[in-house]
Write a protein that holds these residues in place. Structure first.
Motif, PDB file in Angstrom:
ATOM      1  N   ASP A   1      47.325  51.732  55.306  1.00 33.84           N
ATOM      2  CA  ASP A   1      46.556  52.601  54.411  1.00 33.84           C
ATOM      3  C   ASP A   1      45.501  51.806  53.661  1.00 33.84           C
ATOM      4  OD1 ASP A   1      48.060  54.787  55.177  1.00 33.84           O
ATOM      5  OD2 ASP A   1      49.380  54.732  53.420  1.00 33.84           O
TER       6      ASP A   1
ATOM      7  N   GLU B   1      59.736  54.058  58.899  1.00 29.62           N
ATOM      8  CA  GLU B   1      59.709  52.596  58.991  1.00 29.62           C
ATOM      9  C   GLU B   1      60.870  51.977  58.225  1.00 29.62           C
ATOM     10  OE1 GLU B   1      56.898  49.000  57.240  1.00 29.62           O
ATOM     11  OE2 GLU B   1      56.012  50.974  57.591  1.00 29.62           O
TER      12      GLU B   1
ATOM     13  N   SER C   1      55.179  47.778  52.774  1.00 32.09           N
ATOM     14  CA  SER C   1      55.483  48.324  54.105  1.00 32.09           C
ATOM     15  C   SER C   1      54.260  48.208  55.002  1.00 32.09           C
ATOM     16  CB  SER C   1      55.907  49.797  54.002  1.00 32.09           C
ATOM     17  OG  SER C   1      54.818  50.603  53.578  1.00 32.09           O
TER      18      SER C   1
ATOM     19  N   THR D   1      53.141  50.604  56.742  1.00 27.36           N
ATOM     20  CA  THR D   1      52.396  51.839  56.529  1.00 27.36           C
ATOM     21  C   THR D   1      51.421  51.701  55.378  1.00 27.36           C
ATOM     22  OG1 THR D   1      54.279  53.120  57.346  1.00 27.36           O
ATOM     23  CG2 THR D   1      52.626  54.307  56.072  1.00 27.36           C
ATOM     24  N   THR D   2      51.885  51.153  54.264  1.00 25.13           N
ATOM     25  CA  THR D   2      51.008  50.961  53.107  1.00 25.13           C
ATOM     26  C   THR D   2      49.912  49.950  53.417  1.00 25.13           C
ATOM     27  OG1 THR D   2      52.752  51.557  51.558  1.00 25.13           O
ATOM     28  CG2 THR D   2      50.944  50.247  50.689  1.00 25.13           C
TER      29      THR D   2
ATOM     30  N   SER E   1      54.799  58.998  56.456  1.00 19.45           N
ATOM     31  CA  SER E   1      54.453  57.820  55.657  1.00 19.45           C
ATOM     32  C   SER E   1      55.383  56.663  56.009  1.00 19.45           C
ATOM     33  CB  SER E   1      54.426  58.148  54.157  1.00 19.45           C
ATOM     34  OG  SER E   1      55.698  58.417  53.631  1.00 19.45           O
ATOM     35  N   SER E   2      55.850  55.915  55.032  1.00 19.05           N
ATOM     36  CA  SER E   2      56.635  54.708  55.323  1.00 19.05           C
ATOM     37  C   SER E   2      58.105  54.992  55.577  1.00 19.05           C
ATOM     38  CB  SER E   2      56.524  53.746  54.141  1.00 19.05           C
ATOM     39  OG  SER E   2      57.134  54.314  52.985  1.00 19.05           O
TER      40      SER E   2
END
Length: 241
Positions: A18, A176, A12, A14-15, A172-173
């Motif tokens: 990170d 998304e 993702s 988001t990851t 978090s994800s």
């Protein structure tokens, strides 16, 4: 490992963000190849097959569903308390079916689960094999997944692919992945989670809207696209382009 790698693949955006933040990894080095629901999560199972799976564990409809192991990150203890609050305040008939095994540091989760089962709010189905899992999704009136942090959150897509309305976290994800096709709640706020659960229990139009939006959203993901994107990363690394 991140420093040594020629490329880093994440499920993702988001990851990927990170990884870039925590390990000072460059944007050029990170690539996103999203996950997808397995092919068996498509189309409603036959009613007799679905009933056979549910009856074997004493599960009666209507119910709402959680799928995942029991550990603090999954926020199951807070979900159980919120569900009990919503069920008590609104008086709906649904129970919460918990599919998943005990994970690490799950003492609080197990205590809340025992309390919820004793009060008639929840039922712990334990481990469910992959062949039976689609029936659990399809039979549920809603899927509840207010996890505190996910790198992707595959159960959200599995539920959407089965036409099950989804409530999940706004962190978090998960936003998304949900892409506007789920009811988003702040995962630390039991009252907000409870209000979302009550809305799903009482509002047929909301469930219908989320069901249609979820099916459309899940259709945007496929393992073929994931494979193609992954191969493209390999090509980039091998050619140095």
């Amino acid at each position: 490992s991140v420093r040594a790698a020629a490329a880093v693949i994440a499920p993702s955006e988001t990851t990927a963000a990170d990884i870039r933040r925590e390990y000072a990894c460059s944007s050029a080095k990170t690539h996103v190849t999203p996950d997808a629901a397995p092919p068996e999560f498509s189309g409603r199972p036959p009613e007799d097959a679905m009933r056979s799976c549910l009856d074997g564990l004493g599960i009666e409809r209507p119910y709402m569903l959680y799928v995942g192991n029991l550990q603090p990150r999954k926020n199951v203890a807070r979900l159980l308390r919120a569900f009990a609050q919503a069920r008590t305040d609104a008086g709906f008939a649904h129970r919460l079916v918990i599919v998943g095994q005990a994970g690490w540091h799950c003492g609080q989760e197990l205590r809340e689960l025992r309390r919820a089962e004793a009060a008639g709010h929840a039922l712990h189905a334990g481990y469910v094999d992959d062949e039976s899992l689609p029936a659990f999704y399809a039979g549920a009136d809603a899927f509840l997944f207010p996890s505190l942090m996910e790198g992707f959150g595959l159960p959200v897509l599995e539920a959407m692919a089965m036409g099950t309305p989804v409530l999940t976290s706004n962190t978090s994800s998960l936003p998304e992945v949900a892409g506007g096709a789920a009811l988003l709640v702040p995962p630390h706020d039991e009252h907000e989670i409870a209000e979302g659960i009550s809305a799903l229990a009482s509002d047929q139009r909301l469930r219908s809207r989320l069901r249609e939006a979820g099916l459309a959203r899940a259709a945007q993901f496929s393992w073929r696209r994931t494979a193609e994107a992954t191969v493209e990363v390999y090509r980039t690394v091998l050619t140095g382009a």
